[in-house]
Write an enzyme that holds these catalytic residues in place. Structure first.
Site, short mmCIF file in Angstrom:
data_model
loop_
_atom_site.label_atom_id
_atom_site.label_comp_id
_atom_site.label_asym_id
_atom_site.label_seq_id
_atom_site.Cartn_x
_atom_site.Cartn_y
_atom_site.Cartn_z
N GLU A 1 0.49 -12.89 -11.06
CA GLU A 1 0.18 -11.54 -10.58
C GLU A 1 1.46 -10.74 -10.69
O GLU A 1 2.49 -11.12 -10.13
CB GLU A 1 -0.27 -11.58 -9.12
CG GLU A 1 -1.69 -12.06 -8.95
CD GLU A 1 -2.11 -12.07 -7.48
OE1 GLU A 1 -3.15 -12.66 -7.21
OE2 GLU A 1 -1.39 -11.51 -6.64
N ASP B 1 0.86 -4.06 2.48
CA ASP B 1 1.90 -5.06 2.32
C ASP B 1 2.87 -5.10 3.49
O ASP B 1 3.19 -4.07 4.08
CB ASP B 1 2.67 -4.82 1.02
CG ASP B 1 1.85 -5.25 -0.18
OD1 ASP B 1 1.53 -6.44 -0.27
OD2 ASP B 1 1.49 -4.38 -1.00
#
Ligand SMILES: Cc1ncc(COP(=O)(O)O)c(C=O)c1O
Lengths: 413, 275
Positions: free
Chosen positions: B52, B63
């Protein structure tokens, strides 16, 4: 996307008050751009809001709180000296700065805390810029006995100290946010991060008419009491509708609250005033997302944003912590593109001048946010005939800005 | 459905070999383009089965601190979307098997704009997309055209995705499904394996897609435990955290940076292979 913008043209033929559609869109704007963790909750919120809207008990409770807790209706005040000074339009101020807690933010918070209670949520979070929304949230949380945490950019904690103290007194936990430039956008990121972590028990009271659907709609509905009162009050005072409406735009909640009830009255000219900061030509030196930005996706909605060529969000700048936000509510973006509302910038300097003018001529110390609206009024009013009825939303008082403004003006306090 | 992708082939191979996959996340351009290219090229040999590659964004709302910092380092170093796509194209010259999934937020794609992004991503050799803030409700914008162009659109499913909502999440998802093992942001709480197992079983009952589990996996032991209940394990924050620790006091890469990340990948891969 071409089809969506055609839709906004179609809407023009019918009504400007029909949005959003069932997916939360105002033309191409709005929507629900959030992480999957939040989707079920946002769908629940929509359902809860639709049920609340249809429940007379909800309305009765909100009406009661607006009247006896907030002190509504707020007066529509004829600003005689300002009118005389500017020599044009007849200027009325909608005195939402007289609400409990000192701004329009309480209108939204009372509605949302009742929703949170209905949904059985036991913990409240919110973002705040100027601290007015944070204070309003802390206030309703105290009133309803729910714990709350407020996310506030570290820069804003510095420039809005009186409000930080108020939040503490109301037993809110204030979390200074140091990521980014430490202003409203960063506070909103951090509130969203808290929310995804604590979805099971937490309700997020968004402070402006932005974010994922249904927030822009429900915040607008709770703020629309401003415009509804103005309709009645102007009828009582002058026997007709106003001709001109002016309000400042951060995320756009006080403005949409004033504008929405008038959107289908073609004779009413409507102006939203964005934060022009150091000037609209100064790169990253303003917070005028509709005058100086492009459509993009942030914080759950598609809307005009301050961003660079790569789609990275800019911090923007405004003297006013409440307008220092790189986005704007999606309904405003749509009203801009359809041409129904005209959006203009006012600079830091113009707002400071208007702040002083208002204090000295009317004995009203405005918040720096509505000082931006007033700055535009000082340009517009002289160009209008004396029988033009102009309403400006005085959406907050300047107590919170006293120290900062004294600093800018070089006053010793 | 659509034609077989590198992701499909890779998960089929893992199945044949009877092992669990390691999915590694790094941010493109962190801490600078050159170091990031070396990391990317080194990942397959170190043991990554699927890569990724984060497209940095100024406001990574889902995040935690480690990936936020990583994203900001990349942006500060001047990383642009074009650079990210060029990194993939360069990688493809040397490796035509390891799948690369671009992961990030919608706005940098939206302004690229979407149609051009899909064309350029396919041309560069990208295999799949994860766009955190683009739910199935917005599939017509990017997911449907990207899938038509041959990309897998990988969706996150979370502990809050109940059985009522799961079909919406699964619709139009391809390649694999990413089960977010905690409610929260990346790199914070540690997942509870029993809980994850229950959810993964529920998901498996509804789809034949492989399921990768991630968010909060930091150590080889955790990876090993989760590997027993899923098809692959995703590690991100721990890798960019190791990267951060290897930087000098000005935040620049050092001779330790590439090995710091690749060594951790190696030990995660070894733990999974031993599972
Ligand atoms: C007094 C006041 N006016 C305006 C605003 C801007 O918000 P909005 O545009 O949502 O009304 C704020 C925000 O903090 C505020 O405190």
């Amino acid at each position: 996307m071409a089809t969506s913008s055609d839709k906004s043209k179609d809407a023009k033929l019918n009504t400007f008050r029909g949005g959003p559609d069932e997916r939360g869109h105002f033309g191409i704007f709005g929507g629900r751009f959030v992480a999957e963790t939040l989707m079920p909750l946002i769908l629940d919120l929509e359902k809860a809001y639709n049920e609340a809207k249809a429940d007379p008990a909800f309305k009765a409770q909100l009406d009661y709180l607006n009247t006896y807790y907030s002190g509504r209706p707020s007066p529509l005040y004829f600003a005689e000296r300002l009118t005389e000074h500017l020599g044009g339009a007849k200027i009325y101020l909608k005195r939402d700065e007289l609400n409990h807690t000192g701004s329009h933010k309480i209108n939204n918070c009372l509605g949302q805390i009742l929703l949170a209670k209905r949904m059985g949520k036991t913990r409240i979070i919110a973002e705040t810029g100027a601290g007015q929304h944070g204070v309003a949230v802390a206030t309703v949380c105290a009133r309803f006995g729910l714990p709350c945490e407020i996310f506030m950019g570290a820069t804003d904690v510095q420039r809005q100290k009186p409000n930080v103290a108020r939040m503490h007194m109301l037993k809110a936990k204030v979390n200074p946010v140091t990521s980014g430039a430490g202003t409203l956008k960063d506070a909103m990121n951090e509130a969203l991060r808290d929310w995804v972590t604590n979805v099971h028990d937490t309700y997020y009271i968004i402070g402006t008419a932005a974010g994922p659907h249904p927030y822009p709609e429900l915040v607008r509905d709770f703020q629309s009491i401003i415009g509804k009162e103005v309709r009645e009050q102007m009828q009582a005072a002058e026997g007709r509708l106003p001709d001109t409406l002016v309000a400042c735009i951060g995320g756009g909640s006080n403005a949409i609250g004033l504008f929405h009830p008038f959107l289908d009255d073609e004779s009413v000219k409507i102006y939203g005033v964005e934060a022009g900061g150091h000037g609209i030509d100064v790169e990253n030196g303003h917070a005028a997302s509709m005058t100086g930005g492009r459509p993009g996706v942030l914080h759950g909605n598609r809307t005009y944003l301050l961003q660079d060529a790569e789609g990275q969000i800019l911090e923007g700048h405004s003297i006013s912590a409440g307008l220092d936000y790189p986005g704007v509510g999606p309904e405003h973006s749509w009203l801009r593109d359809t041409g129904r509302v005209t959006y203009v910038p006012a600079t830091d300097k113009e707002a400071l001048d208007a702040f002083q003018l208002c204090a000295q001529l009317e004995g009203i110390i405005p918040a720096l946010e509505p000082a931006h609206a007033l700055a535009f009024v000082t340009k517009l009013a002289p160009t209008l005939p004396k029988d033009n009825l102009l309403v400006m939303n005085m959406c907050g008082r300047g107590d919170k800005d006293v120290f900062a403004v004294a600093g800018y003006l070089g006053m010793d306090i | 459905m659509t034609k077989e992708t590198r992701i499909d082939r890779r998960f089929a191979k893992l199945k044949r070999e009877g092992r669990k996959g390691l999915v590694t996340f790094i941010t493109a351009g962190d801490p600078d383009l050159e170091t990031s290219k070396k990391l990317l090229l080194g990942l397959p040999k170190a043991g990554a089965d699927v890569i990724e590659l984060g497209m940095p964004f100024s406001d990574p709302m889902a995040d935690g601190p480690a990936i936020q910092a990583s994203s900001l380092r990349a942006l500060k170093a001047g990383q642009k979307m074009r650079d990210t796509l060029a990194m993939v194209a360069e990688f493809r010259k040397q490796d035509d098997d390891t799948p690369i999934v671009l992961m990030g937020y919608y706005n940098p794609i939206y302004v690229y704009p979407n149609a051009q992004f899909i064309t350029d991503a396919v041309a560069a050799g990208v295999d799949g997309l994860i766009v955190v803030d683009l739910p199935p409700e917005a599939d017509d914008e990017l997911c449907v055209p990207a899938t038509a162009a041959g990309l897998n659109f990988i969706r996150l499913t979370t502990p809050t995705t109940d059985s009522k909502r799961l079909p919406a999440v699964l619709s139009n998802t391809s390649g694999f499904l990413y089960y977010v093992s905690i409610t929260g942001i990346t790199g914070t709480a540690a997942p509870d394996v029993n809980n994850v197992q229950k959810h993964v079983q529920r998901i498996k009952a509804a789809t034949t897609l492989p399921v990768a589990v991630g968010f909060g996996v930091k150590t080889p032991d955790q990876a090993k435990a989760l590997g027993q209940v899923a098809d692959a394990v995703v590690v991100g924050s721990a890798l960019v955290g190791a990267l951060e620790k290897s930087l000098d006091s000005d935040g620049r890469s050092t001779s330790k940076t590439v090995p710091a990340v690749l060594d951790l990948v190696g030990s995660l891969a070894a733990a999974l292979r031993a599972a």
